[in-house]
Design a protein around this motif. Structure first.
Motif, PDB file in Angstrom:
ATOM      1  N   ASN B 314      50.803  50.894  35.598  1.00 60.04           N
ATOM      2  CA  ASN B 314      49.620  51.693  35.249  1.00 60.04           C
ATOM      3  C   ASN B 314      48.351  50.970  35.690  1.00 60.04           C
ATOM      4  O   ASN B 314      47.422  51.587  36.180  1.00 60.04           O
ATOM      5  CB  ASN B 314      49.555  51.936  33.743  1.00 60.04           C
ATOM      6  N   ALA B 315      48.352  49.662  35.438  1.00 60.68           N
ATOM      7  CA  ALA B 315      47.162  48.868  35.808  1.00 60.68           C
ATOM      8  C   ALA B 315      47.591  47.466  36.212  1.00 60.68           C
ATOM      9  O   ALA B 315      48.529  46.902  35.648  1.00 60.68           O
ATOM     10  CB  ALA B 315      46.197  48.808  34.632  1.00 60.68           C
ATOM     11  N   VAL B 316      46.908  46.940  37.194  1.00 58.97           N
ATOM     12  CA  VAL B 316      47.225  45.607  37.721  1.00 58.97           C
ATOM     13  C   VAL B 316      45.937  44.787  37.793  1.00 58.97           C
ATOM     14  O   VAL B 316      44.895  45.293  38.233  1.00 58.97           O
ATOM     15  CB  VAL B 316      47.847  45.706  39.141  1.00 58.97           C
ATOM     16  N   ALA B 317      46.008  43.535  37.358  1.00 51.33           N
ATOM     17  CA  ALA B 317      44.874  42.620  37.522  1.00 51.33           C
ATOM     18  C   ALA B 317      45.275  41.544  38.518  1.00 51.33           C
ATOM     19  O   ALA B 317      46.290  40.878  38.339  1.00 51.33           O
ATOM     20  CB  ALA B 317      44.504  41.974  36.192  1.00 51.33           C
ATOM     21  N   VAL B 318      44.501  41.422  39.579  1.00 52.31           N
ATOM     22  CA  VAL B 318      44.780  40.377  40.570  1.00 52.31           C
ATOM     23  C   VAL B 318      43.787  39.237  40.351  1.00 52.31           C
ATOM     24  O   VAL B 318      42.574  39.456  40.340  1.00 52.31           O
ATOM     25  CB  VAL B 318      44.657  40.908  42.015  1.00 52.31           C
ATOM     26  N   LEU B 319      44.319  38.048  40.137  1.00 53.47           N
ATOM     27  CA  LEU B 319      43.458  36.895  39.870  1.00 53.47           C
ATOM     28  C   LEU B 319      43.381  35.986  41.097  1.00 53.47           C
ATOM     29  O   LEU B 319      44.414  35.531  41.598  1.00 53.47           O
ATOM     30  CB  LEU B 319      43.981  36.103  38.666  1.00 53.47           C
ATOM     31  N   ASP B 320      42.176  35.774  41.556  1.00 55.20           N
ATOM     32  CA  ASP B 320      41.957  34.915  42.729  1.00 55.20           C
ATOM     33  C   ASP B 320      41.292  33.631  42.308  1.00 55.20           C
ATOM     34  O   ASP B 320      40.299  33.651  41.575  1.00 55.20           O
ATOM     35  CB  ASP B 320      41.036  35.626  43.725  1.00 55.20           C
ATOM     36  N   ARG B 321      41.807  32.496  42.846  1.00 58.59           N
ATOM     37  CA  ARG B 321      41.157  31.217  42.544  1.00 58.59           C
ATOM     38  C   ARG B 321      40.192  30.844  43.671  1.00 58.59           C
ATOM     39  O   ARG B 321      40.135  29.699  44.123  1.00 58.59           O
ATOM     40  CB  ARG B 321      42.192  30.113  42.333  1.00 58.59           C
ATOM     41  N   CYS B 322      39.465  31.823  44.154  1.00 58.64           N
ATOM     42  CA  CYS B 322      38.399  31.568  45.117  1.00 58.64           C
ATOM     43  C   CYS B 322      37.548  32.812  45.172  1.00 58.64           C
ATOM     44  O   CYS B 322      37.993  33.879  44.741  1.00 58.64           O
ATOM     45  CB  CYS B 322      38.951  31.227  46.501  1.00 58.64           C
ATOM     46  N   SER B 323      36.345  32.665  45.652  1.00 58.54           N
ATOM     47  CA  SER B 323      35.490  33.830  45.785  1.00 58.54           C
ATOM     48  C   SER B 323      35.365  34.159  47.260  1.00 58.54           C
ATOM     49  O   SER B 323      35.675  33.330  48.111  1.00 58.54           O
ATOM     50  CB  SER B 323      34.107  33.540  45.206  1.00 58.54           C
ATOM     51  N   SER B 324      34.945  35.359  47.535  1.00 55.55           N
ATOM     52  CA  SER B 324      34.725  35.757  48.926  1.00 55.55           C
ATOM     53  C   SER B 324      33.364  36.436  48.943  1.00 55.55           C
ATOM     54  O   SER B 324      33.267  37.651  48.890  1.00 55.55           O
ATOM     55  CB  SER B 324      35.841  36.705  49.367  1.00 55.55           C
ATOM     56  N   PRO B 325      32.311  35.602  48.950  1.00 55.83           N
ATOM     57  CA  PRO B 325      30.961  36.127  48.722  1.00 55.83           C
ATOM     58  C   PRO B 325      30.615  37.301  49.636  1.00 55.83           C
ATOM     59  O   PRO B 325      30.784  37.220  50.847  1.00 55.83           O
ATOM     60  CB  PRO B 325      30.051  34.926  49.018  1.00 55.83           C
ATOM     61  N   GLY B 326      30.173  38.366  49.014  1.00 54.24           N
ATOM     62  CA  GLY B 326      29.755  39.530  49.780  1.00 54.24           C
ATOM     63  C   GLY B 326      30.866  40.485  50.138  1.00 54.24           C
ATOM     64  O   GLY B 326      30.608  41.567  50.646  1.00 54.24           O
ATOM     65  N   ALA B 327      32.116  40.071  49.898  1.00 51.60           N
ATOM     66  CA  ALA B 327      33.245  40.942  50.240  1.00 51.60           C
ATOM     67  C   ALA B 327      33.559  41.868  49.077  1.00 51.60           C
ATOM     68  O   ALA B 327      33.137  41.618  47.951  1.00 51.60           O
ATOM     69  CB  ALA B 327      34.471  40.099  50.580  1.00 51.60           C
ATOM     70  N   PHE B 328      34.347  42.895  49.349  1.00 49.81           N
ATOM     71  CA  PHE B 328      34.774  43.794  48.295  1.00 49.81           C
ATOM     72  C   PHE B 328      36.011  43.185  47.631  1.00 49.81           C
ATOM     73  O   PHE B 328      37.135  43.572  47.876  1.00 49.81           O
ATOM     74  CB  PHE B 328      35.082  45.177  48.856  1.00 49.81           C
ATOM     75  N   GLY B 329      35.756  42.162  46.815  1.00 50.56           N
ATOM     76  CA  GLY B 329      36.858  41.485  46.132  1.00 50.56           C
ATOM     77  C   GLY B 329      37.337  40.273  46.883  1.00 50.56           C
ATOM     78  O   GLY B 329      37.081  40.110  48.072  1.00 50.56           O
ATOM     79  N   ALA B 330      38.035  39.403  46.155  1.00 50.23           N
ATOM     80  CA  ALA B 330      38.555  38.159  46.729  1.00 50.23           C
ATOM     81  C   ALA B 330      39.846  38.444  47.514  1.00 50.23           C
ATOM     82  O   ALA B 330      40.400  39.529  47.402  1.00 50.23           O
ATOM     83  CB  ALA B 330      38.765  37.155  45.605  1.00 50.23           C
ATOM     84  N   PRO B 331      40.308  37.465  48.314  1.00 47.25           N
ATOM     85  CA  PRO B 331      41.365  37.725  49.301  1.00 47.25           C
ATOM     86  C   PRO B 331      42.663  38.347  48.780  1.00 47.25           C
ATOM     87  O   PRO B 331      43.160  39.321  49.360  1.00 47.25           O
ATOM     88  CB  PRO B 331      41.647  36.337  49.888  1.00 47.25           C
ATOM     89  N   LEU B 332      43.233  37.802  47.719  1.00 36.71           N
ATOM     90  CA  LEU B 332      44.514  38.315  47.228  1.00 36.71           C
ATOM     91  C   LEU B 332      44.364  39.768  46.768  1.00 36.71           C
ATOM     92  O   LEU B 332      45.222  40.616  47.021  1.00 36.71           O
ATOM     93  CB  LEU B 332      45.008  37.417  46.076  1.00 36.71           C
ATOM     94  N   PHE B 333      43.238  40.033  46.098  1.00 34.19           N
ATOM     95  CA  PHE B 333      42.954  41.389  45.613  1.00 34.19           C
ATOM     96  C   PHE B 333      42.854  42.383  46.759  1.00 34.19           C
ATOM     97  O   PHE B 333      43.461  43.458  46.720  1.00 34.19           O
ATOM     98  CB  PHE B 333      41.649  41.360  44.802  1.00 34.19           C
ATOM     99  N   THR B 334      42.096  42.033  47.783  1.00 35.79           N
ATOM    100  CA  THR B 334      41.897  42.995  48.883  1.00 35.79           C
ATOM    101  C   THR B 334      43.222  43.291  49.589  1.00 35.79           C
ATOM    102  O   THR B 334      43.488  44.420  49.968  1.00 35.79           O
ATOM    103  CB  THR B 334      40.854  42.501  49.912  1.00 35.79           C
ATOM    104  N   GLU B 335      44.074  42.273  49.715  1.00 33.65           N
ATOM    105  CA  GLU B 335      45.391  42.486  50.346  1.00 33.65           C
ATOM    106  C   GLU B 335      46.226  43.445  49.506  1.00 33.65           C
ATOM    107  O   GLU B 335      46.847  44.370  50.033  1.00 33.65           O
ATOM    108  CB  GLU B 335      46.153  41.153  50.457  1.00 33.65           C
ATOM    109  N   ILE B 336      46.265  43.189  48.194  1.00 34.97           N
ATOM    110  CA  ILE B 336      47.151  43.959  47.323  1.00 34.97           C
ATOM    111  C   ILE B 336      46.663  45.391  47.167  1.00 34.97           C
ATOM    112  O   ILE B 336      47.436  46.345  47.263  1.00 34.97           O
ATOM    113  CB  ILE B 336      47.311  43.235  45.968  1.00 34.97           C
ATOM    114  N   ARG B 337      45.366  45.536  46.962  1.00 36.45           N
ATOM    115  CA  ARG B 337      44.827  46.888  46.800  1.00 36.45           C
ATOM    116  C   ARG B 337      45.032  47.687  48.095  1.00 36.45           C
ATOM    117  O   ARG B 337      45.390  48.860  48.064  1.00 36.45           O
ATOM    118  CB  ARG B 337      43.335  46.786  46.479  1.00 36.45           C
ATOM    119  N   ASN B 338      44.845  47.009  49.208  1.00 38.83           N
ATOM    120  CA  ASN B 338      45.049  47.631  50.514  1.00 38.83           C
ATOM    121  C   ASN B 338      46.512  48.044  50.695  1.00 38.83           C
ATOM    122  O   ASN B 338      46.809  49.145  51.169  1.00 38.83           O
ATOM    123  CB  ASN B 338      44.636  46.613  51.587  1.00 38.83           C
TER     124      ASN B 338
END
Lengths: 104, 393
Positions: B314-338
């Motif tokens: 139903n819902a997923v939280a992706v936790l990234d141990r880094c930021s990706s300034p200015g991006a739409f979310g941090a790396p692991l999140f963008t991969e998974i959501r994509n």
């Protein structure tokens, strides 16, 4: 010359045709000027041969005899470095034309 | 016979290095990976390894030594962290472009500024497009196991791609754990003999390594390079399976923890996944149907497999141990959501950045994330797609 597709290339950019830069006619890069060799002025100091970045100075029987225009890029270093009293290499204008077989 | 040893993360890597004994080890010490290099130097001084140990003037040079040695035909490795990996940057791309199966142990640490020596994933995540295979470890045992498997994966003739193994700075690198160290001979056999491809020391053939490409060949060579990492998934799977058969610890692309009947899921990599498991256990006791998905292989990204594992949540939280300034979310999140985009039925996915510069993430923090997931699952509404864990706001 047919160029390979990505599948036909050797792994890791390895080039099995070592020495194929002879096919790269850098003379096609000349843009309006070329060196002209004046044999009568030449003192055979070999400065031009030493400085030429493209090995385009022709040597025969241990004597400089002219320029290889297939590879001469017209950079003018030979003319600049030539120390003879009356320059034995001078830059002259040439019409721009692309040599056949150049890669770029 | 495997033996139980008490080692920290750096020592487990050094132990694996001693067992594999690569031809060349080139590294420049940097916190928190220094002890890897230091221990290897000691092994060399004590005559326990035969490989050449090179300590050049910088990490840029260390990776350059690796590239030269691997081109010559050697099995090669390095270790570094943080700014060290950053200084290797341009050489990382060259190692990948030349398809040299160099192995790097990266002790994950934050990047300056401000200067900080503690663990986060900014270093390797920054290098995610460098063309290297990336494998992350939850604890010392996984660091040891992943490091051994990395050689088999990188060196496979279909793959021939440099591979890095990440272990969290201090949390893994400096924490003692009792781990199973396998028998020297069996590890050597598992890794196998190194087969160089076009070694420069083979003077019977003439070829050029690292030539210039103009506009007519660069693109084809890059596409040729991509094929190596795209060939990696079946090899990673096979090596992980074989490792399990041989040593009793099998590996895949990710680990699923209590996911069977889960309705919500937390995705988190590396050492924090261990803490998350405790949180999941407590939440399960409270009757919450929540699970954990811990990615192990980040490059190549196992998009379909992860999407299949998450699509029914139903819902997923992706936790990234880094930021990706200015991006739409941090790396692991963008991969998974994509990866989930093409599924008609897909979970709401939110992103949390946590643990920058070694900031703690504890059980209660995972519980806060779980509570938010419950809310999202209940209402079907996401208030904030991108937020932070354990940050003073």
């Amino acid at each position: 010359m047919k160029k390979e597709t990505w599948k036909e290339l050797t792994i890791g950019t390895i080039n099995l045709d070592a020495g194929n830069s002879v096919k790269n006619l850098t003379g096609t890069w000349r843009s309006g000027h070329k060196p002209e060799f004046i044999a009568d002025n030449c003192i055979q100091c070999f400065f031009c041969w030493l400085y030429c970045p493209h090995f385009a100075i022709l040597v025969e029987d241990e004597e400089v005899i002219g320029i290889n225009y297939d590879y001469c890029t017209g950079c003018g270093m030979c003319a600049e470095e030539c120390p003879s009293k009356e320059k034995s290499i001078v830059m002259v204008k040439e019409e721009i034309k692309l040599a056949e077989g150049g890669t770029t | 016979m495997s033996t139980l040893k008490t080692l920290n993360g750096n020592q487990t890597i050094a132990e694996a290095v001693r067992q594999i004994d690569p031809d060349v080890l080139a590294a420049y010490p940097i916190t928190p990976s220094t002890a890897i290099v230091e221990t290897i130097a000691k092994f060399k001084a004590d005559g326990l390894i035969t490989g050449e140990f090179v300590c050049p003037e910088s990490e840029h040079s260390a990776m350059s030594v690796c590239i030269g040695s691997a081109s010559a035909g050697g099995r090669v490795m390095t270790a570094t962290a943080s700014q060290g990996l950053a200084l290797m940057w341009e050489m990382l791309y060259i190692a990948a472009g030349l398809r040299l199966p160099i192995i790097a142990a990266i002790v994950n640490r934050s990047l300056s500024a401000p200067i900080n020596i503690h663990g986060d994933h900014s270093d390797t995540m920054g290098a995610r497009d460098a063309g290297w295979i990336q494998i992350y470890s939850e604890n010392c045992q996984e660091a040891y196991d992943n490091f051994i498997q990395a050689f088999r994966i990188a060196e496979h003739l279909d793959v021939r791609t440099p591979t890095l193994v990440g272990l969290d700075g201090f949390i893994i690198s400096h924490s003692m754990e009792v781990i199973q160290v396998e028998d020297d001979q069996i590890v050597k056999e598992f890794v196998g003999e190194y087969q160089p491809v076009y070694p420069l020391l083979d003077t019977s053939r003439k070829f050029t390594v690292g030539p210039i490409d103009f506009t007519d060949y660069y693109f084809e060579h890059k596409r040729n390079q991509i094929e190596g990492i795209e060939n990696a998934p079946p090899v990673i799977e096979q090596v992980g399976k074989e490792f399990g058969e041989k040593f009793g610890r099998a590996y895949g692309f990710f680990e699923e923890y209590r996911m069977d009947d889960a309705e919500t899921c937390i995705v988190v990599m590396s050492s924090a996944a261990g803490t998350c498991k405790d949180a999941i256990d407590e939440l399960r006791e409270e009757g919450k149907r929540i699970g954990l998905l811990k990615p192990r292989v980040f490059r190549p990204f196992p998009d379909k497999k992860i999407a299949e594992a998450l699509k029914n949540m139903n819902a997923v939280a992706v936790l990234d141990r880094c930021s990706s300034p200015g991006a739409f979310g941090a790396p692991l999140f963008t991969e998974i959501r994509n990866a989930l985009y093409d599924y008609d039925q897909r979970p709401k996915v939110v992103n949390y950045v946590y643990g920058l510069g070694g900031r703690d993430i504890r059980v209660e923090h995972f519980k806060e994330v779980a509570e938010e997931l419950d809310k999202i699952a209940g209402t079907g509404k996401v208030e904030k797609i991108y937020s932070y864990v354990n940050l003073r706001e």
